[in-house]
Design a protein around this motif. Structure first.
Motif, PDB file in Angstrom:
ATOM      1  N   UNK A  28       4.562  -8.045  -1.795  1.00  0.00           N
ATOM      2  CA  UNK A  28       4.570  -7.632  -0.398  1.00  0.00           C
ATOM      3  C   UNK A  28       5.559  -6.499  -0.165  1.00  0.00           C
ATOM      4  N   UNK A  29       5.841  -5.728  -1.214  1.00  0.00           N
ATOM      5  CA  UNK A  29       6.762  -4.611  -1.112  1.00  0.00           C
ATOM      6  C   UNK A  29       5.980  -3.345  -0.779  1.00  0.00           C
ATOM      7  N   UNK A  30       6.687  -2.250  -0.634  1.00  0.00           N
ATOM      8  CA  UNK A  30       6.041  -1.007  -0.222  1.00  0.00           C
ATOM      9  C   UNK A  30       4.998  -0.503  -1.197  1.00  0.00           C
ATOM     10  N   UNK A  31       5.219  -0.706  -2.516  1.00  0.00           N
ATOM     11  CA  UNK A  31       4.242  -0.208  -3.476  1.00  0.00           C
ATOM     12  C   UNK A  31       3.040  -1.126  -3.614  1.00  0.00           C
ATOM     13  N   UNK A  32       3.114  -2.348  -3.143  1.00  0.00           N
ATOM     14  CA  UNK A  32       1.999  -3.306  -3.138  1.00  0.00           C
ATOM     15  C   UNK A  32       1.329  -3.397  -4.498  1.00  0.00           C
ATOM     16  N   UNK A  33       2.120  -3.535  -5.540  1.00  0.00           N
ATOM     17  CA  UNK A  33       1.566  -3.625  -6.881  1.00  0.00           C
ATOM     18  C   UNK A  33       0.926  -4.986  -7.114  1.00  0.00           C
ATOM     19  N   UNK A  34      -0.223  -5.028  -7.790  1.00  0.00           N
ATOM     20  CA  UNK A  34      -0.842  -6.326  -8.078  1.00  0.00           C
ATOM     21  C   UNK A  34      -0.009  -7.126  -9.062  1.00  0.00           C
ATOM     22  N   UNK A  35       0.077  -8.405  -8.838  1.00  0.00           N
ATOM     23  CA  UNK A  35       0.842  -9.275  -9.742  1.00  0.00           C
ATOM     24  C   UNK A  35      -0.061 -10.226 -10.515  1.00  0.00           C
ATOM     25  N   UNK A  75     -18.630  -6.976  -0.365  1.00  0.00           N
ATOM     26  CA  UNK A  75     -17.978  -7.742   0.695  1.00  0.00           C
ATOM     27  C   UNK A  75     -16.514  -7.937   0.301  1.00  0.00           C
ATOM     28  N   UNK A  76     -15.586  -7.562   1.181  1.00  0.00           N
ATOM     29  CA  UNK A  76     -14.165  -7.666   0.870  1.00  0.00           C
ATOM     30  C   UNK A  76     -13.449  -8.533   1.910  1.00  0.00           C
ATOM     31  N   UNK A  77     -12.523  -9.355   1.427  1.00  0.00           N
ATOM     32  CA  UNK A  77     -11.664 -10.175   2.290  1.00  0.00           C
ATOM     33  C   UNK A  77     -10.220  -9.890   1.908  1.00  0.00           C
ATOM     34  N   UNK A  78      -9.431  -9.442   2.879  1.00  0.00           N
ATOM     35  CA  UNK A  78      -8.021  -9.165   2.655  1.00  0.00           C
ATOM     36  C   UNK A  78      -7.196 -10.178   3.432  1.00  0.00           C
ATOM     37  N   UNK A  79      -6.371 -10.927   2.727  1.00  0.00           N
ATOM     38  CA  UNK A  79      -5.553 -11.986   3.330  1.00  0.00           C
ATOM     39  C   UNK A  79      -4.089 -11.559   3.316  1.00  0.00           C
ATOM     40  N   UNK A  80      -3.477 -11.413   4.505  1.00  0.00           N
ATOM     41  CA  UNK A  80      -2.076 -11.007   4.606  1.00  0.00           C
ATOM     42  C   UNK A  80      -1.307 -11.999   5.476  1.00  0.00           C
ATOM     43  N   UNK A 116       5.544 -14.480   1.387  1.00  0.00           N
ATOM     44  CA  UNK A 116       4.220 -14.970   0.996  1.00  0.00           C
ATOM     45  C   UNK A 116       3.384 -13.785   0.547  1.00  0.00           C
ATOM     46  N   UNK A 117       2.865 -13.845  -0.678  1.00  0.00           N
ATOM     47  CA  UNK A 117       2.120 -12.717  -1.224  1.00  0.00           C
ATOM     48  C   UNK A 117       0.723 -12.621  -0.611  1.00  0.00           C
ATOM     49  N   UNK A 118       0.267 -11.412  -0.266  1.00  0.00           N
ATOM     50  CA  UNK A 118      -1.118 -11.230   0.187  1.00  0.00           C
ATOM     51  C   UNK A 118      -2.083 -11.312  -0.992  1.00  0.00           C
ATOM     52  N   UNK A 119      -3.365 -11.449  -0.663  1.00  0.00           N
ATOM     53  CA  UNK A 119      -4.389 -11.553  -1.706  1.00  0.00           C
ATOM     54  C   UNK A 119      -5.689 -10.913  -1.218  1.00  0.00           C
ATOM     55  N   UNK A 120      -6.465 -10.386  -2.157  1.00  0.00           N
ATOM     56  CA  UNK A 120      -7.767  -9.785  -1.866  1.00  0.00           C
ATOM     57  C   UNK A 120      -8.849 -10.511  -2.662  1.00  0.00           C
ATOM     58  N   UNK A 121     -10.035 -10.572  -2.069  1.00  0.00           N
ATOM     59  CA  UNK A 121     -11.199 -11.056  -2.796  1.00  0.00           C
ATOM     60  C   UNK A 121     -12.373 -10.134  -2.472  1.00  0.00           C
ATOM     61  N   UNK A 122     -13.138  -9.780  -3.487  1.00  0.00           N
ATOM     62  CA  UNK A 122     -14.313  -8.928  -3.296  1.00  0.00           C
ATOM     63  C   UNK A 122     -15.516  -9.553  -3.986  1.00  0.00           C
ATOM     64  N   UNK A 168     -10.682 -11.421  -7.710  1.00  0.00           N
ATOM     65  CA  UNK A 168      -9.549 -11.998  -6.992  1.00  0.00           C
ATOM     66  C   UNK A 168      -8.270 -11.297  -7.444  1.00  0.00           C
ATOM     67  N   UNK A 169      -7.494 -10.770  -6.471  1.00  0.00           N
ATOM     68  CA  UNK A 169      -6.273 -10.035  -6.803  1.00  0.00           C
ATOM     69  C   UNK A 169      -5.154 -10.478  -5.881  1.00  0.00           C
ATOM     70  N   UNK A 170      -3.987 -10.739  -6.447  1.00  0.00           N
ATOM     71  CA  UNK A 170      -2.788 -11.064  -5.677  1.00  0.00           C
ATOM     72  C   UNK A 170      -1.810  -9.897  -5.756  1.00  0.00           C
TER      73      UNK A 170
END
Length: 427
Positions: free
Chosen positions: A260-267, A191-196, A202-208, A255-257
């Motif tokens: 919000x740039x083009x490469x969308x690297x995790x921080x 189950x995945x949740x993507x928050x943008x 404001x940084x997006x975040x994912x949870x799986x 949990x991953x943050x």
């Protein structure tokens, strides 16, 4: 003849193995977010057309996976192979919003044969649960006259559990049959949740939520037959018990943050592991059927104690299911094709086995079905059949404002019925 039988063996093996690797999940329901997903009911194509009944059903020309005691009814010289598929179209309604979706999926593959006198054996591959959905919602988190920010949550999931079943049915004395299944469950659920956010600041975040699961379960069946010599009919009473078991596999929460740039690297990221987060419930079933030369009447009741089990570390609620069905064959030995065709109809009502996120009970499910079992006729085999049924399912929420689902399903099953063990008198 030998070439045709060899083809049947190869075809059977292909259908048993390939669906486990290539089959789609065949579902797109937001309610599969809860528990282990949408549960299967072990119904073969014939069972589906009569409301999913089968605990008290005992027919020598059909595979009945619902009660292993029925395996002993297979004819001495018969080899049965059965495979089923489902096509469905569904509508999802929430308030004034309505969405349609179409899906197709593999249901099951099974073979049954006589292992010894009064002993029948069945091997099968069938889904235990299915998970699949893709939806989103958007809301405003900051609102000003000239500046506002919205957030979008996207929810996706896939996976489910399949089970490989090996079962034996034995009739130790006349009019009494017992049986047992051993099943290996396996699969993954994600189950995945993507928050943008609409603002780049404001940084997006994912949870799986992820689990890779394995388990071995058993069930035990019993059937009593009461014959009526006057009209060559019989009454069959059946029961089945499935013990509760633990499922091997932990729940992982990732949990991953991201920037919000083009490469969308995790921080930043973190992982939570929850051990012993899954188990299967005790389940009790009882059924009855009345069979004569033309009619079959059947009814089942099932209770699954999900309140004593859990999925993703959440306890469920007890689930009940009531189903009824009828079959009619005008004249099984007639030379007229449609008088030898079997016509069937059924209905069922089932409660949910989980609670929603707001604590309300999950939706109830009501289904009606009708179908036909069509004989396949060729130069050497007049016992094989194609079962086709239509099924209308209504998923009704417990509270207003929740999603209402309606499905129309076409179930297709092909049963190869061949006499493998007869001795040829002339070569």
């Amino acid at each position: 003849m030998k070439v045709l039988r060899l083809f049947n063996v190869i075809f059977s093996t292909f259908l048993l193995v390939c669906p486990a690797v290539f089959a789609g999940n065949g579902v797109n329901s937001p309610y599969s977010r809860h528990g282990l997903g949408l549960l299967g009911d072990h119904s073969a194509s014939l069972n589906k057309s009569i409301g999913g009944t089968g605990c008290g059903l005992r027919l020598s020309n059909s595979i009945n996976l619902i009660n292993p005691a029925s395996y002993s009814s297979v004819d001495t010289l018969t080899m049965l192979f059965d495979a089923g598929f489902t096509l469905q179209t569904g509508s999802f309604t929430e308030g004034n919003v309505k969405v349609n979706a179409r899906n197709a999926g593999f249901d099951y593959a099974a073979m049954q044969f006589r292992l010894a006198p009064k002993v029948g054996m069945t091997l099968a591959l069938t889904p235990y649960s299915i998970v699949g959905y893709d939806f989103y919602n958007t809301s405003v988190v900051r609102d000003k006259s000239t500046d506002y920010i919205t957030t979008t949550n996207t929810y996706t999931a896939n996976g489910g559990l399949r089970e490989v079943i090996a079962g034996i049915g034995w009739s130790p004395v006349k009019y009494v049959a017992i049986g047992a299944d051993a099943a290996y469950l396996f699969g993954e659920i994600s189950h995945k949740i993507k928050n943008t956010y609409s603002a780049s600041t404001v940084y997006p975040a994912n949870r799986e939520y992820f689990a890779r699961l394995r388990a071995i379960r058993t069930d035990f069946g019993l059937q009593f037959v009461l014959p009526f010599k006057k009209n060559e009919s019989q009454l069959v009473a059946g029961a089945k018990f499935q013990p509760g078991v633990s499922i091997k596999g932990n729940e992982y929460i990732y949990n991953t943050s991201y920037n919000n740039e083009g490469d969308a690297r995790p921080i930043g990221s973190d992982t939570v592991c929850i051990e012993n987060a899954f188990s299967l419930p005790q389940q009790f079933s009882a059924g009855i059927s009345y069979v004569n030369s033309q009619f079959v009447f059947a009814a089942d009741y099932t209770l699954a104690k999900w309140s004593n089990a859990k999925a993703f570390n959440k306890a469920g609620k007890d689930m009940t299911r009531l189903s009824v069905g009828v079959m009619y064959t005008p004249e099984a030995t007639s030379k007229k094709y449609f008088r030898r065709t079997t016509y069937s109809a059924g209905a069922y009502c089932q409660s949910s086995y989980y609670y929603l996120d707001n604590g309300n009970s999950g939706p109830k499910e009501i289904g009606i079905s009708a179908g036909m079992k069509l004989p396949l006729i060729n130069s050497y085999n007049t016992f094989s059949t194609i079962a086709v049924s239509g099924q209308y399912v209504m998923v009704t929420p417990f509270a207003k404002g929740q999603i209402r689902e309606n499905y129309f399903k076409i179930n297709l099953g092909i049963t190869f019925n061949d006499r493998w063990f007869a001795k040829w008198q002339v070569q």
